[in-house]
Design an enzyme around this catalytic site. Structure first.
Site, mmCIF file in Angstrom:
data_model
loop_
_atom_site.group_PDB
_atom_site.id
_atom_site.type_symbol
_atom_site.label_atom_id
_atom_site.label_comp_id
_atom_site.label_asym_id
_atom_site.label_seq_id
_atom_site.Cartn_x
_atom_site.Cartn_y
_atom_site.Cartn_z
ATOM 1 N N ASP A 31 0.849 -1.192 0.000
ATOM 2 C CA ASP A 31 0.000 0.000 0.000
ATOM 3 C C ASP A 31 0.884 1.242 0.000
ATOM 4 O O ASP A 31 1.747 1.402 0.868
ATOM 5 C CB ASP A 31 -0.913 0.001 1.235
ATOM 6 C CG ASP A 31 -2.035 1.025 1.110
ATOM 7 O OD1 ASP A 31 -2.381 1.408 -0.027
ATOM 8 O OD2 ASP A 31 -2.569 1.447 2.155
ATOM 9 N N HIS A 71 -3.623 13.976 1.331
ATOM 10 C CA HIS A 71 -3.846 13.055 2.447
ATOM 11 C C HIS A 71 -2.658 13.083 3.417
ATOM 12 O O HIS A 71 -2.843 13.193 4.645
ATOM 13 C CB HIS A 71 -4.050 11.635 1.920
ATOM 14 C CG HIS A 71 -4.067 10.583 2.986
ATOM 15 N ND1 HIS A 71 -5.104 10.456 3.887
ATOM 16 C CD2 HIS A 71 -3.155 9.629 3.322
ATOM 17 C CE1 HIS A 71 -4.831 9.463 4.719
ATOM 18 N NE2 HIS A 71 -3.657 8.950 4.400
ATOM 19 N N GLU A 86 -10.493 3.928 4.037
ATOM 20 C CA GLU A 86 -9.605 4.742 3.215
ATOM 21 C C GLU A 86 -9.972 4.499 1.763
ATOM 22 O O GLU A 86 -9.995 3.358 1.303
ATOM 23 C CB GLU A 86 -8.130 4.392 3.467
ATOM 24 C CG GLU A 86 -7.638 4.978 4.782
ATOM 25 C CD GLU A 86 -6.158 4.782 5.035
ATOM 26 O OE1 GLU A 86 -5.588 5.557 5.815
ATOM 27 O OE2 GLU A 86 -5.582 3.845 4.466
ATOM 28 N N GLU A 96 -9.292 4.200 -1.846
ATOM 29 C CA GLU A 96 -8.094 3.955 -2.651
ATOM 30 C C GLU A 96 -8.478 3.241 -3.938
ATOM 31 O O GLU A 96 -9.569 2.679 -4.055
ATOM 32 C CB GLU A 96 -7.090 3.060 -1.894
ATOM 33 C CG GLU A 96 -6.647 3.610 -0.542
ATOM 34 C CD GLU A 96 -5.396 2.921 0.005
ATOM 35 O OE1 GLU A 96 -4.643 2.310 -0.791
ATOM 36 O OE2 GLU A 96 -5.188 2.998 1.227
ATOM 37 N N ASP A 101 -9.193 0.453 2.243
ATOM 38 C CA ASP A 101 -8.181 0.026 3.208
ATOM 39 C C ASP A 101 -8.711 0.337 4.615
ATOM 40 O O ASP A 101 -8.402 1.377 5.205
ATOM 41 C CB ASP A 101 -6.873 0.776 2.935
ATOM 42 C CG ASP A 101 -5.763 0.345 3.877
ATOM 43 O OD1 ASP A 101 -5.884 -0.731 4.483
ATOM 44 O OD2 ASP A 101 -4.775 1.098 4.003
ATOM 45 N N ARG A 161 -7.992 3.563 13.591
ATOM 46 C CA ARG A 161 -7.123 4.723 13.864
ATOM 47 C C ARG A 161 -6.512 4.723 15.256
ATOM 48 O O ARG A 161 -5.369 5.165 15.444
ATOM 49 C CB ARG A 161 -7.913 6.019 13.672
ATOM 50 C CG ARG A 161 -8.415 6.247 12.277
ATOM 51 C CD ARG A 161 -7.297 6.316 11.270
ATOM 52 N NE ARG A 161 -7.815 6.523 9.923
ATOM 53 C CZ ARG A 161 -7.096 6.385 8.832
ATOM 54 N NH1 ARG A 161 -5.823 6.021 8.907
ATOM 55 N NH2 ARG A 161 -7.627 6.590 7.656
ATOM 56 N N GLN A 165 -3.762 2.179 15.208
ATOM 57 C CA GLN A 165 -2.694 2.691 14.345
ATOM 58 C C GLN A 165 -1.805 3.695 15.088
ATOM 59 O O GLN A 165 -0.578 3.610 15.051
ATOM 60 C CB GLN A 165 -3.339 3.357 13.125
ATOM 61 C CG GLN A 165 -2.341 3.999 12.164
ATOM 62 C CD GLN A 165 -3.048 4.642 10.957
ATOM 63 O OE1 GLN A 165 -4.240 4.438 10.740
ATOM 64 N NE2 GLN A 165 -2.307 5.407 10.189
ATOM 65 N N LYS A 177 -4.297 -2.180 10.131
ATOM 66 C CA LYS A 177 -4.721 -2.165 8.737
ATOM 67 C C LYS A 177 -4.820 -3.546 8.102
ATOM 68 O O LYS A 177 -5.298 -3.661 6.978
ATOM 69 C CB LYS A 177 -3.781 -1.276 7.916
ATOM 70 C CG LYS A 177 -4.061 0.205 8.130
ATOM 71 C CD LYS A 177 -3.035 1.065 7.458
ATOM 72 C CE LYS A 177 -3.245 2.527 7.776
ATOM 73 N NZ LYS A 177 -4.295 3.155 6.944
ATOM 74 N N THR A 221 -9.162 -5.692 4.051
ATOM 75 C CA THR A 221 -9.001 -4.788 2.915
ATOM 76 C C THR A 221 -9.999 -5.271 1.868
ATOM 77 O O THR A 221 -9.977 -6.445 1.495
ATOM 78 C CB THR A 221 -7.555 -4.857 2.358
ATOM 79 O OG1 THR A 221 -6.648 -4.564 3.420
ATOM 80 C CG2 THR A 221 -7.351 -3.877 1.224
ATOM 81 N N GLU A 225 -10.041 12.461 8.045
ATOM 82 C CA GLU A 225 -9.890 13.790 7.444
ATOM 83 C C GLU A 225 -11.241 14.513 7.308
ATOM 84 O O GLU A 225 -11.333 15.709 7.558
ATOM 85 C CB GLU A 225 -9.256 13.668 6.058
ATOM 86 C CG GLU A 225 -7.841 13.108 6.082
ATOM 87 C CD GLU A 225 -7.417 12.613 4.717
ATOM 88 O OE1 GLU A 225 -7.634 11.417 4.421
ATOM 89 O OE2 GLU A 225 -6.901 13.421 3.933
HETATM 90 O O1 LIG Z 1 0.281 9.850 7.742
HETATM 91 C C1 LIG Z 1 0.083 8.943 8.550
HETATM 92 O O2 LIG Z 1 0.626 8.976 9.665
HETATM 93 C C2 LIG Z 1 -0.793 7.825 8.277
HETATM 94 C C3 LIG Z 1 -1.292 7.586 7.091
HETATM 95 C C4 LIG Z 1 -2.204 6.489 6.838
HETATM 96 O O3 LIG Z 1 -2.836 5.889 7.690
HETATM 97 C C5 LIG Z 1 -2.447 6.196 5.443
HETATM 98 C C6 LIG Z 1 -1.948 4.901 4.868
HETATM 99 O O4 LIG Z 1 -2.331 3.766 5.140
HETATM 100 C C7 LIG Z 1 -1.377 5.122 3.540
HETATM 101 C C8 LIG Z 1 -2.397 5.709 2.655
HETATM 102 O O5 LIG Z 1 -3.471 5.124 2.520
HETATM 103 O O6 LIG Z 1 -2.150 6.769 2.050
HETATM 104 CA CA LIG Z 2 -3.999 3.005 3.066
HETATM 105 MG MG LIG Z 3 -6.267 -2.616 4.999
#
Ligand SMILES: O=C(O)/C=C/C(=O)CC(=O)CC(=O)O
Ligand SMILES: [Ca+2]
Ligand SMILES: [Mg+2]
Length: 428
Positions: free
Chosen positions: A135, A142, A208, A210, A242, A246, A249, A262, A266, A373
């Site tokens: 990914d 973003h 997400e 994508e 995706d 959060r 994460q 993650k 998916t 976002e």
């Molecule tokens: O910028 C970050 O800390 C986190 C970004 C993401 O969670 C996004 C990721 O999985 C990649 C993406 O989808 O752009």
């Molecule tokens: Ca992603």
């Molecule tokens: Mg995923």
């Protein structure tokens, strides 16, 4: 070899509803299961699923060099391995067979019975056996938004971002097709204001928005794919959700990147739209400043104008709520740059590998590609048409992503990836 199937004035003898994502100019590839429990490779025109295994057995691909059981398989990997020349011959032939002027199959009711199904009567499967899933993180908007929220608003983009198509290795074992529900994950989080982590169900499940591209065998280990050749190794594209937890994460991903937040699910759309079908929708990508290093420099139109939409359906909503409208053309790094970068160290890429674009956020707040976002970290909840509001995704919500390209003469679409979030499943 010309792409005859793209002729916008061509019509099919199969009925195609107005605004369908699947006119005769599309001819995507997928895998489906029939009511008789037969699994086959297929394509779609309008609301009809077409059994390519049956077409092949009945000799409609005569003259194209294919192994005997090429389409009587449960994945597209072997077909994808055959390369671009074969993909184009087969797609063009399918276009010819279903052309309104061609009586060959049109006037053969016996064959039509064997080959053509109503789309509601088939069950779409994962189209490929995905060996490896990567990914990327290629939307500047973003990366900037998340950087502002999670890191330093003054230096939202990390120093490497404008030089490298940043990515991480995902898990192919939990990729599922549209229609398969997913469970809210259990995991470790650090509650706000606490110093000790807890284990429990994630409270902040997000989508997400994508796309992803599916590759053919690109190289052998140790060999790189130059950026100018990279597109030859891309079979086609799908939509991808995706799913992201959060809270998990935030606690787990420093410094090695996303892990369990993650890889619990998916979801992808089941029809792979070929790069040939997307060719008329090429556009110039964003200006890249500073100039990338030479191995990533590209000329010409390397982006694609694909409209993207995200909807949330709830148990009480009569209609799903449109929560985001974005476009694939906003992506800073192109698919060719991603693939060239991925192989620049000699990493091997195989038939059926899948590369996610990264979340596709546009420049305006209504074009952001995640709830993180859209609600700015939960500060601005979104009002839904059933009177409720959302900061993130609730149990029993359904997230639906749609994508299509459109010009004055033709619409080429992906259909959708739709998946319901179920409550957590935890074996004690
Ligand atoms: O910028 C970050 O800390 C986190 C970004 C993401 O969670 C996004 C990721 O999985 C990649 C993406 O989808 O752009
Ligand atoms: Ca992603
Ligand atoms: Mg995923």
């Amino acid at each position: 070899m010309p792409i005859s199937t793209n002729n916008p004035s061509r019509k099919s003898w199969l009925d195609v509803p107005e605004n369908s994502d699947f006119p005769i100019q599309n001819i995507p590839f997928g895998v489906f299961l029939t009511k008789d429990d037969v699994i086959t490779i297929g394509t779609r025109i309008g609301n009809y699923a077409i059994d390519l295994g049956a077409l092949q057995q009945l000799n409609y691909f005569e003259g194209i060099e294919l192994t005997d059981d090429m389409f009587m398989q449960d994945t597209l990997n072997d077909f994808i391995s055959d390369g671009k020349k074969t993909w184009r011959l087969v797609r063009n032939r399918i276009g010819d067979i279903f052309d309104s002027e061609n009586p060959l199959l049109r006037d053969n009711d016996k064959h039509k019975d064997i080959i053509i199904f109503n789309i509601e009567d088939v069950e779409m499967q994962l189209p490929v056996l995905i060996g490896d899933y990567t990914d990327f993180y290629s939307s500047k908007e973003h990366a900037t938004n998340v950087g502002k929220m999670f890191r330093d608003p003054e230096n939202a983009l990390l120093p490497n971002w404008l030089h490298i198509p940043v990515g991480y290795h995902g898990r192919s074992s939990t990729i599922v097709p549209s229609g398969i529900p997913v469970h809210r994950p259990m995991g470790q989080t650090l509650p706000n204001g606490e110093t000790e982590p807890v284990f429990g169900s994630s409270r902040l499940v997000d989508f997400e928005l994508e796309t992803a591209f599916i590759t053919t065998d690109a190289n052998v280990m140790g060999e790189n794919i130059p950026v100018g050749e990279a597109e030859d190794y891309i079979f086609g594209m799908v939509l991808l959700n995706d799913w992201s937890a959060r809270d998990m994460q935030k606690w787990e991903y420093v410094p090695l990147g996303p892990f369990l937040a993650k890889n619990f699910a998916t979801s992808i759309s089941p029809w792979i739209v070929t790069m040939d079908a997307l060719e008329p929708f090429r556009v110039k990508g964003p200006n890249q400043e500073p100039k990338p290093l030479p191995y990533l420099q590209q000329k010409g139109k390397n982006a694609f104008d694909i409209h993207l939409e995200v909807y949330i359906g709830t148990e009480n909503s009569k209609e799903p709520n449109l929560v985001s409208k974005s476009n694939f053309k906003y992506m800073y790094w192109s698919m060719a740059q991603q693939l060239a970068h991925h192989t620049s160290n000699g990493c091997r890429v195989n038939s059926g590998d899948m590369m996610g674009s990264g979340t596709i956020s546009g420049p305006t707040p209504d074009s952001f590609g995640s709830m993180l976002e859209l609600t700015w970290g939960g500060k601005n909840p979104i009002k839904l048409n059933d009177g409720t509001e959302r900061k993130f995704i609730n149990d029993n919500d359904t997230v639906i992503m749609k994508g299509y390209c459109k010009n004055s003469s033709v619409r080429i679409g992906f259909g959708e990836v739709s998946s319901k979030l179920l409550p957590p499943f935890n074996r004690k």
